[in-house]
Design a protein around this motif. Structure first.
Motif, mmCIF file in Angstrom:
data_model
loop_
_atom_site.group_PDB
_atom_site.id
_atom_site.type_symbol
_atom_site.label_atom_id
_atom_site.label_comp_id
_atom_site.label_asym_id
_atom_site.label_seq_id
_atom_site.Cartn_x
_atom_site.Cartn_y
_atom_site.Cartn_z
ATOM 1 N N ILE A 1 0.770 -1.065 0.012
ATOM 2 C CA ILE A 1 0.099 -0.042 -0.045
ATOM 3 C C ILE A 1 0.886 1.202 -0.060
ATOM 4 C CG2 ILE A 1 -1.706 1.374 1.400
ATOM 5 C CD1 ILE A 1 -3.084 -1.357 1.742
ATOM 6 N N PRO A 2 1.886 1.261 0.844
ATOM 7 C CA PRO A 2 2.782 2.660 0.918
ATOM 8 C C PRO A 2 3.403 2.807 -0.581
ATOM 9 C CG PRO A 2 2.918 1.515 2.844
ATOM 10 C CD PRO A 2 2.366 0.629 1.940
ATOM 11 N N ARG A 3 3.817 1.687 -1.115
ATOM 12 C CA ARG A 3 4.593 1.939 -2.472
ATOM 13 C C ARG A 3 3.716 2.446 -3.384
ATOM 14 N NH1 ARG A 3 9.199 -2.532 -3.400
ATOM 15 N NH2 ARG A 3 9.442 -1.233 -5.383
ATOM 16 N N ILE A 4 2.416 1.753 -3.533
ATOM 17 C CA ILE A 4 1.612 2.273 -4.551
ATOM 18 C C ILE A 4 1.139 3.954 -4.295
ATOM 19 C CG2 ILE A 4 -0.804 2.251 -5.498
ATOM 20 C CD1 ILE A 4 1.296 0.101 -6.514
ATOM 21 N N GLN A 5 0.925 4.104 -2.956
ATOM 22 C CA GLN A 5 0.374 5.328 -2.572
ATOM 23 C C GLN A 5 1.531 6.493 -2.833
ATOM 24 O OE1 GLN A 5 -2.851 6.303 -1.148
ATOM 25 N NE2 GLN A 5 -1.634 8.100 -1.744
ATOM 26 N N ASP A 6 2.894 5.970 -2.589
ATOM 27 C CA ASP A 6 4.022 6.806 -3.212
ATOM 28 C C ASP A 6 4.024 6.967 -4.880
ATOM 29 O OD1 ASP A 6 6.382 8.104 -2.566
ATOM 30 O OD2 ASP A 6 7.538 6.230 -3.754
ATOM 31 N N TRP A 7 3.556 6.162 -5.616
ATOM 32 C CA TRP A 7 3.603 6.417 -6.786
ATOM 33 C C TRP A 7 2.349 7.301 -7.121
ATOM 34 C CZ3 TRP A 7 -0.778 4.378 -9.955
ATOM 35 C CH2 TRP A 7 -0.536 4.416 -11.350
ATOM 36 N N ILE A 8 1.392 7.177 -6.610
ATOM 37 C CA ILE A 8 -0.006 7.977 -6.983
ATOM 38 C C ILE A 8 0.586 9.506 -6.443
ATOM 39 C CG2 ILE A 8 -2.165 8.666 -6.054
ATOM 40 C CD1 ILE A 8 -2.825 5.709 -5.467
ATOM 41 N N ASN A 9 1.115 9.591 -5.477
ATOM 42 C CA ASN A 9 1.844 10.872 -4.877
ATOM 43 C C ASN A 9 2.849 11.732 -5.771
ATOM 44 O OD1 ASN A 9 -0.089 10.813 -2.993
ATOM 45 N ND2 ASN A 9 1.331 10.044 -1.682
ATOM 46 N N ASN A 10 3.608 10.882 -6.580
ATOM 47 C CA ASN A 10 4.961 11.328 -7.046
ATOM 48 C C ASN A 10 5.145 10.973 -8.760
ATOM 49 O OD1 ASN A 10 6.089 12.275 -4.767
ATOM 50 N ND2 ASN A 10 6.248 10.274 -4.203
ATOM 51 N N CYS A 11 4.104 10.525 -9.310
ATOM 52 C CA CYS A 11 4.383 10.175 -10.659
ATOM 53 C C CYS A 11 3.118 10.838 -11.545
ATOM 54 C CB CYS A 11 4.010 8.557 -11.079
ATOM 55 S SG CYS A 11 4.173 8.259 -12.709
ATOM 56 N N ASP A 12 3.533 11.463 -12.460
ATOM 57 C CA ASP A 12 2.550 12.131 -13.473
ATOM 58 C C ASP A 12 1.802 11.423 -14.070
ATOM 59 O OD1 ASP A 12 3.964 14.790 -12.780
ATOM 60 O OD2 ASP A 12 5.266 14.688 -14.632
ATOM 61 N N ASP A 13 1.779 10.307 -14.250
ATOM 62 C CA ASP A 13 0.913 9.183 -14.908
ATOM 63 C C ASP A 13 -0.048 8.541 -13.946
ATOM 64 O OD1 ASP A 13 2.070 9.815 -17.348
ATOM 65 O OD2 ASP A 13 3.612 8.137 -17.223
ATOM 66 N N SER A 14 0.161 9.010 -12.952
ATOM 67 C CA SER A 14 -0.679 8.192 -11.567
ATOM 68 C C SER A 14 -2.215 8.754 -11.602
ATOM 69 C CB SER A 14 -0.164 8.037 -10.390
ATOM 70 O OG SER A 14 -0.205 9.601 -9.850
#
Length: 76
Positions: A22-35
């Motif tokens: 969950i934290p890895r995906i949340q980090d992706w959502i917060n930091n990736c322009d494609d999320s």
């Protein structure tokens, strides 16, 4: 809200693994322009692979929009 395990292609994920995923995906959502912008991860399940994906670990994540007026859920 949580994902159902009644679907024959879904299975629960151990709590220890959930706390890593969950934290890895949340980090992706917060930091990736494609999320999917501004969503929060609510749950995760293991998704059984089709024959073309044998040997790969696949997960399904339930995301929730922070918009309180019209709560929108998304699965990725």
């Amino acid at each position: 809200m949580v994902l159902s395990h009644k679907n024959e292609k879904h299975s629960g994920v151990e709590r220890q693994l959930k706390t890593k995923l969950i934290p890895r995906i949340q980090d992706w959502i917060n930091n990736c322009d494609d999320s999917p912008f501004n969503y929060k991860v609510k749950d995760v399940v293991f998704r059984f692979a089709e024959t073309g994906s044998l040997g790969l670990k696949r997960y399904l994540f339930l995301l929730k929009s922070p918009n309180k007026k019209n709560s929108i859920y998304l699965s990725i």
